[in-house]
Scaffold this motif. Structure first.
Motif, PDB file in Angstrom:
ATOM      1  N   ARG A 124      -2.417 -10.372  -5.219  1.00  0.00           N
ATOM      2  CA  ARG A 124      -2.753  -9.631  -6.426  1.00  0.00           C
ATOM      3  C   ARG A 124      -3.068  -8.167  -6.114  1.00  0.00           C
ATOM      4  O   ARG A 124      -2.697  -7.265  -6.853  1.00  0.00           O
ATOM      5  N   ARG A 125      -3.778  -7.942  -5.007  1.00  0.00           N
ATOM      6  CA  ARG A 125      -4.120  -6.572  -4.631  1.00  0.00           C
ATOM      7  C   ARG A 125      -2.862  -5.766  -4.294  1.00  0.00           C
ATOM      8  O   ARG A 125      -2.725  -4.623  -4.709  1.00  0.00           O
ATOM      9  N   GLU A 142       0.161  -6.295  -5.376  1.00  0.00           N
ATOM     10  CA  GLU A 142       0.909  -6.028  -6.605  1.00  0.00           C
ATOM     11  C   GLU A 142       0.255  -4.913  -7.426  1.00  0.00           C
ATOM     12  O   GLU A 142       0.939  -4.063  -7.991  1.00  0.00           O
ATOM     13  N   ARG A 143      -1.075  -4.933  -7.453  1.00  0.00           N
ATOM     14  CA  ARG A 143      -1.805  -3.908  -8.215  1.00  0.00           C
ATOM     15  C   ARG A 143      -1.635  -2.525  -7.600  1.00  0.00           C
ATOM     16  O   ARG A 143      -1.518  -1.520  -8.300  1.00  0.00           O
ATOM     17  N   GLU A 144      -1.631  -2.484  -6.259  1.00  0.00           N
ATOM     18  CA  GLU A 144      -1.536  -1.198  -5.562  1.00  0.00           C
ATOM     19  C   GLU A 144      -0.097  -0.774  -5.310  1.00  0.00           C
ATOM     20  O   GLU A 144       0.153   0.311  -4.774  1.00  0.00           O
TER      21      GLU A 144
END
Length: 486
Positions: free
Chosen positions: A479-480, A482-484
């Motif tokens: 998730r991190r 993908e977010r970044e």
């Protein structure tokens, strides 16, 4: 593709240096340095890392002598240990991120220069200025503490995931040798030549290291030098390029490196990542308990075994140091072996968190048993051999835990490896400072046996955190990323 990973060279994937099958487009190697050249670089940063714990450990056997010289109590003199630990945790939060942005080499030189200057001040410190001793210990810690974070950054720069455990384990031999030999040297020197000679020895040794770094260490930060083939600015080049010499002609023809995207220098954002926070909590508590054991060896042994001289007290640190060396070297090889084995067996279900942490429960259980045995052997005033054997066990398991969690932190935060290691230092040193400052009061109120029973129980309660990291870590990491947009 591994579960939770992207197509790039992410944790759980060391593809950039693996053989390329027929028909694939050849990619540039992760690092242009040969295996021998990598070992030269690892040796250089391990030498610098040796001086991170050295000023603290060489100092422990002289604490009774220093308290007499400065006319303060042992408890007051332990404040010099506490402030050292505080700045040991804080300073990498500055130097580590700076090295992730501006390069490893210059920050290494700056830190070692501060260490030399502060050690000269301590050697000359008047005995009627206890405040000055504390002040200079802050700077000494600020100069020495960051070399481990910087070295971890270099390992992340030059080593892929599948080989990183071995390099990191051997790198840690530098920092682990200091707790092994420094107390023995400190005790012997303090007894023979006085406490000031300890600081002069540090000055001489660190100056030699500073010269070696200036002469031979190349700039490895990937944001600046890429895989080692990108030309760098003149002030970032080693004076004598013993590694990567085939690229020396390219670097000597330009004064400015091509611009590269650099990381933010704010490391505190890493505390918002749940997978990182779990690792930091686990590492910090285990390290704090172990550091309290080693920090109080001289004062506790002096009370329980009053016949021991300062030289012998220094020698009592050798078993712990030997255990740390064994733990560091064996864990590095184990991590690489576990990585290869898990990747071969798991295939698409492979995750770096499982590969790194699956033997962690064994380390933790043995560590907890060692803490319990340590407390009750001292409570019973057992033969000196008993706590010394337990010190080997504690040194081995604590380094097994620390190496594992720090390697995983570098795996999941590869481009911010120095910042990640700096966060680890902040947590573990802050917790150690708190624990060292209150351990005397706890042992007075609860006795030594029950004090270490309490801390063994706290460590045992950490076990579920590792299973949480194994299960949830890949999801949090994905998730991190993908977010970044990584």
């Amino acid at each position: 593709m591994e579960k939770g990973s992207s197509s790039k060279d992410k944790p759980g994937r060391g593809n950039l240096d693996e053989p390329i099958s027929e028909g694939e487009i050849s990619e540039p190697p992760y690092s242009v340095y040969t295996r021998k050249e990598k070992w030269v670089i690892v040796a250089l940063v391990a030498l610098a890392g040796f001086y991170s714990p050295l000023p603290a450990n060489i100092y422990f056997p002289a604490i009774p002598q220093l308290s007499s010289a400065f006319n303060v109590t042992i408890e007051a003199m332990n404040q010099s240990v506490t402030v050292y630990l505080i700045f040991q945790g804080i300073s990498p939060m500055l130097w580590g991120p700076l090295s992730d942005r501006y390069g490893r080499r210059l920050v290494f030189l700056a830190c070692l220069s501060i260490l030399v200057a502060s050690s000269i001040g301590l050697a000359l410190c008047p005995t009627d200025s206890f405040w000055l001793l504390l002040f200079l210990r802050c700077f000494q810690s600020g100069g020495s503490a960051s070399t481990i974070a910087l070295g971890a950054g270099v390992i992340g720069d030059i080593a892929t995931t599948k080989e990183r455990g071995g390099y990191f384990g051997m790198f840690n031999l530098g920092p682990m040798l200091a707790p092994c030999i420094a107390p023995a040297a400190g005790g012997a020197i303090a007894q023979a030549m006085g406490w000031r000679a300890i600081f002069w020895l540090v000055v001489i040794m660190v100056t030699v290291c500073l010269v070696f770094i200036a002469l031979f260490l190349p700039e490895t930060l990937r944001a600046i030098s890429g895989n080692g083939s990108i030309p760098v600015s003149r002030h970032l080049r080693p004076i004598i390029p013993v590694v990567g010499r085939k690229y020396a002609s390219a670097t000597s023809s330009t004064d400015d490196a091509p611009p590269r995207k650099k990381q933010s220098i704010n490391p505190f954002v890493l505390f918002t990542y749940p997978d990182v926070l779990v690792l930091l909590s686990f590492t910090g508590i285990v390290y704090a308990v172990y550091y309290t054991v080693t920090a109080t060896i001289s004062s506790t042994f002096k009370e329980i075994y009053p016949h021991l001289s300062e030289t012998v007290l220094g020698l009592c640190y050798l078993p712990a140091g030997a255990g740390m060396i064994v733990g560091s070297s064996l864990t590095g090889k184990m991590l690489d072996w576990q990585y290869a084995q898990c990747k071969a067996k798991k295939g698409d279900l492979f995750t770096i968190e499982y590969a790194r942490l699956r033997i962690m429960p064994v380390y933790l259980i043995i560590f907890v048993a060692g803490v319990l045995g340590w407390g009750w052997s001292l409570q019973a005033r057992a033969h000196l051999a008993v706590p010394l054997i337990l010190a080997v066990v504690l040194g081995w398991t604590s380094m097994g835990i620390l190496n594992t969690t720090m390697t995983l932190n570098i795996d999941i935060l590869q481009s911010r490896s120095s910042g990640a290691t700096a966060c680890t230092n902040l947590v573990r040193c802050s917790l150690a400072a708190i624990l060292v400052s209150c351990i005397d009061r706890m042992t007075t109120a609860l006795t030594i046996g029950w004090t270490y029973t309490f801390w063994a129980a706290i460590c045992a309660l950490l076990l579920p955190l590792m299973y949480l990291e194994i299960k949830m870590g890949p999801q949090w990491r994905r998730r991190r990323e993908e977010r970044e947009g990584v």
